[in-house]
Design a protein around this motif. Structure first.
Motif, mmCIF file in Angstrom:
data_model
loop_
_atom_site.group_PDB
_atom_site.id
_atom_site.type_symbol
_atom_site.label_atom_id
_atom_site.label_comp_id
_atom_site.label_asym_id
_atom_site.label_seq_id
_atom_site.Cartn_x
_atom_site.Cartn_y
_atom_site.Cartn_z
ATOM 1 N N LEU A 26 0.860 -1.170 0.000
ATOM 2 C CA LEU A 26 0.000 0.000 0.000
ATOM 3 C C LEU A 26 0.902 1.228 0.000
ATOM 4 O O LEU A 26 1.594 1.488 0.989
ATOM 5 N N PRO A 27 0.952 1.965 -1.110
ATOM 6 C CA PRO A 27 1.804 3.156 -1.131
ATOM 7 C C PRO A 27 1.272 4.212 -0.169
ATOM 8 O O PRO A 27 0.074 4.439 -0.092
ATOM 9 N N VAL A 28 2.166 4.821 0.577
ATOM 10 C CA VAL A 28 1.806 5.869 1.522
ATOM 11 C C VAL A 28 2.685 7.079 1.232
ATOM 12 O O VAL A 28 3.907 6.963 1.205
ATOM 13 N N ALA A 29 2.060 8.207 1.010
ATOM 14 C CA ALA A 29 2.814 9.442 0.789
ATOM 15 C C ALA A 29 3.238 9.966 2.160
ATOM 16 O O ALA A 29 2.403 10.300 2.991
ATOM 17 N N ALA A 30 4.536 10.012 2.383
ATOM 18 C CA ALA A 30 5.069 10.477 3.658
ATOM 19 C C ALA A 30 6.354 11.264 3.412
ATOM 20 O O ALA A 30 7.445 10.823 3.756
ATOM 21 N N PRO A 31 6.237 12.448 2.810
ATOM 22 C CA PRO A 31 7.445 13.205 2.479
ATOM 23 C C PRO A 31 8.296 13.545 3.706
ATOM 24 O O PRO A 31 9.521 13.558 3.627
ATOM 25 N N GLU A 32 7.651 13.792 4.856
ATOM 26 C CA GLU A 32 8.424 14.120 6.052
ATOM 27 C C GLU A 32 9.266 12.935 6.522
ATOM 28 O O GLU A 32 10.408 13.093 6.949
ATOM 29 N N LEU A 33 8.735 11.732 6.393
ATOM 30 C CA LEU A 33 9.503 10.535 6.746
ATOM 31 C C LEU A 33 10.648 10.346 5.749
ATOM 32 O O LEU A 33 11.773 10.045 6.138
ATOM 33 N N HIS A 34 10.353 10.547 4.486
ATOM 34 C CA HIS A 34 11.380 10.412 3.454
ATOM 35 C C HIS A 34 12.538 11.376 3.723
ATOM 36 O O HIS A 34 13.711 10.997 3.660
ATOM 37 N N THR A 36 13.394 12.747 6.602
ATOM 38 C CA THR A 36 14.072 12.348 7.831
ATOM 39 C C THR A 36 15.044 11.206 7.558
ATOM 40 O O THR A 36 16.187 11.217 8.039
ATOM 41 N N ILE A 37 14.632 10.251 6.784
ATOM 42 C CA ILE A 37 15.491 9.103 6.481
ATOM 43 C C ILE A 37 16.660 9.534 5.591
ATOM 44 O O ILE A 37 17.785 9.095 5.784
ATOM 45 N N GLN A 38 16.396 10.406 4.651
ATOM 46 C CA GLN A 38 17.473 10.883 3.772
ATOM 47 C C GLN A 38 18.549 11.617 4.563
ATOM 48 O O GLN A 38 19.719 11.571 4.221
ATOM 49 N N ARG A 39 18.145 12.284 5.654
ATOM 50 C CA ARG A 39 19.100 13.018 6.478
ATOM 51 C C ARG A 39 19.839 12.103 7.453
ATOM 52 O O ARG A 39 20.802 12.523 8.072
ATOM 53 N N SER A 40 19.386 10.871 7.584
ATOM 54 C CA SER A 40 20.054 9.961 8.525
ATOM 55 C C SER A 40 21.405 9.548 7.960
ATOM 56 O O SER A 40 21.683 9.692 6.775
ATOM 57 N N ALA A 45 19.858 0.772 12.276
ATOM 58 C CA ALA A 45 19.142 0.922 13.549
ATOM 59 C C ALA A 45 18.518 2.312 13.652
ATOM 60 O O ALA A 45 17.394 2.467 14.137
ATOM 61 N N ASP A 46 19.230 3.316 13.176
ATOM 62 C CA ASP A 46 18.717 4.682 13.196
ATOM 63 C C ASP A 46 17.503 4.816 12.280
ATOM 64 O O ASP A 46 16.486 5.407 12.650
ATOM 65 N N VAL A 47 17.595 4.259 11.082
ATOM 66 C CA VAL A 47 16.477 4.315 10.135
ATOM 67 C C VAL A 47 15.264 3.585 10.700
ATOM 68 O O VAL A 47 14.143 4.098 10.655
ATOM 69 N N VAL A 48 15.483 2.406 11.254
ATOM 70 C CA VAL A 48 14.368 1.641 11.839
ATOM 71 C C VAL A 48 13.718 2.445 12.960
ATOM 72 O O VAL A 48 12.489 2.521 13.054
ATOM 73 N N GLY A 49 14.517 3.059 13.804
ATOM 74 C CA GLY A 49 13.976 3.882 14.889
ATOM 75 C C GLY A 49 13.130 5.034 14.375
ATOM 76 O O GLY A 49 12.067 5.335 14.920
ATOM 77 N N VAL A 51 11.564 5.166 11.451
ATOM 78 C CA VAL A 51 10.328 4.615 10.870
ATOM 79 C C VAL A 51 9.363 4.231 11.983
ATOM 80 O O VAL A 51 8.167 4.529 11.912
ATOM 81 N N GLU A 52 9.874 3.594 13.019
ATOM 82 C CA GLU A 52 9.005 3.216 14.148
ATOM 83 C C GLU A 52 8.367 4.443 14.788
ATOM 84 O O GLU A 52 7.176 4.436 15.098
ATOM 85 N N SER A 53 9.138 5.497 14.977
ATOM 86 C CA SER A 53 8.598 6.732 15.570
ATOM 87 C C SER A 53 7.510 7.323 14.682
ATOM 88 O O SER A 53 6.468 7.759 15.165
ATOM 89 N N TRP A 54 7.774 7.340 13.376
ATOM 90 C CA TRP A 54 6.786 7.883 12.448
ATOM 91 C C TRP A 54 5.509 7.042 12.483
ATOM 92 O O TRP A 54 4.403 7.584 12.549
ATOM 93 N N LEU A 55 5.675 5.719 12.452
ATOM 94 C CA LEU A 55 4.496 4.846 12.494
ATOM 95 C C LEU A 55 3.699 5.060 13.777
ATOM 96 O O LEU A 55 2.468 5.134 13.749
#
Length: 172
Positions: A26-34, A36-40, A45-49, A51-55
């Motif tokens: 299921l595609p989800v538009a989440a530019p803020e998550l994208h 955040t991950i790009q800046r990681s 472990a950091d990326v998973v954290g 994503v978990e916070s965003w979820l």
């Protein structure tokens, strides 16, 4: 692209039709998550954290019903003693009707289908690990009426015959 497997309790935050996206994505538009991950720094472990916070922010606090949906899925896919919908309802302490309501809202599969899939997964794992055992014996071991019943389930759920599955998974 980023993918995440959701627990049943999270599904209604993203779709009111879980059956429409089962066995798919299921595609989800989440530019803020994208962003955040790009800046990681690329640390998994950091990326998973992140994503978990965003979820968690999207899903919010879980209700008792949502926790029950997670427990239902855990039991249906891991407890080999559960062979029927009544077994599953009894293990959760709910009626079969409540069970159906939970799976419709949170999973997109019927309780019976969840149990069927687990039984077939167990049987195919056994086939993979014991390639010389007779299919009729494996069918009996995993509660299928006979070899033909197991074979129909495999063809329906896997899209393969058991012979094809055995040939693809037999280790040389």
């Amino acid at each position: 692209m980023l993918g995440a497997l959701l627990r049943p309790a999270a599904v209604p935050a993203f779709t009111q039709q879980p059956a429409a996206c089962r066995d798919g994505s299921l595609p989800v538009a989440a530019p803020e998550l994208h962003e955040t991950i790009q800046r990681s720094d690329g640390n998994l472990a950091d990326v998973v954290g992140k994503v978990e916070s965003w979820l968690t922010s999207q899903v919010g606090p879980l209700t008792g019903e949502a926790h029950q949906a997670n427990r239902l899925a855990d039991l249906a896919i891991t407890d080999s003693t559960i062979a029927t919908v009544q077994d599953l309802a009894g293990a959760l302490g709910v009626s079969a009707r409540t069970l159906n309501r939970l799976t419709t809202k949170y999973v997109g599969l019927s309780p019976y289908t969840m149990i069927r899939r687990r039984r077939l997964q167990e049987a195919t794992e056994w086939i993979r690990d014991h390639p010389d055992e007779a299919l009729a014996d494996i069918a009996f071991r995993y509660g299928f009426v006979d070899q033909a019943h197991l074979s129909r389930e495999a063809r329906t759920l896997l899209g393969l015959t058991l012979t094809d599955y055995r040939l693809r998974t037999t280790r040389p």
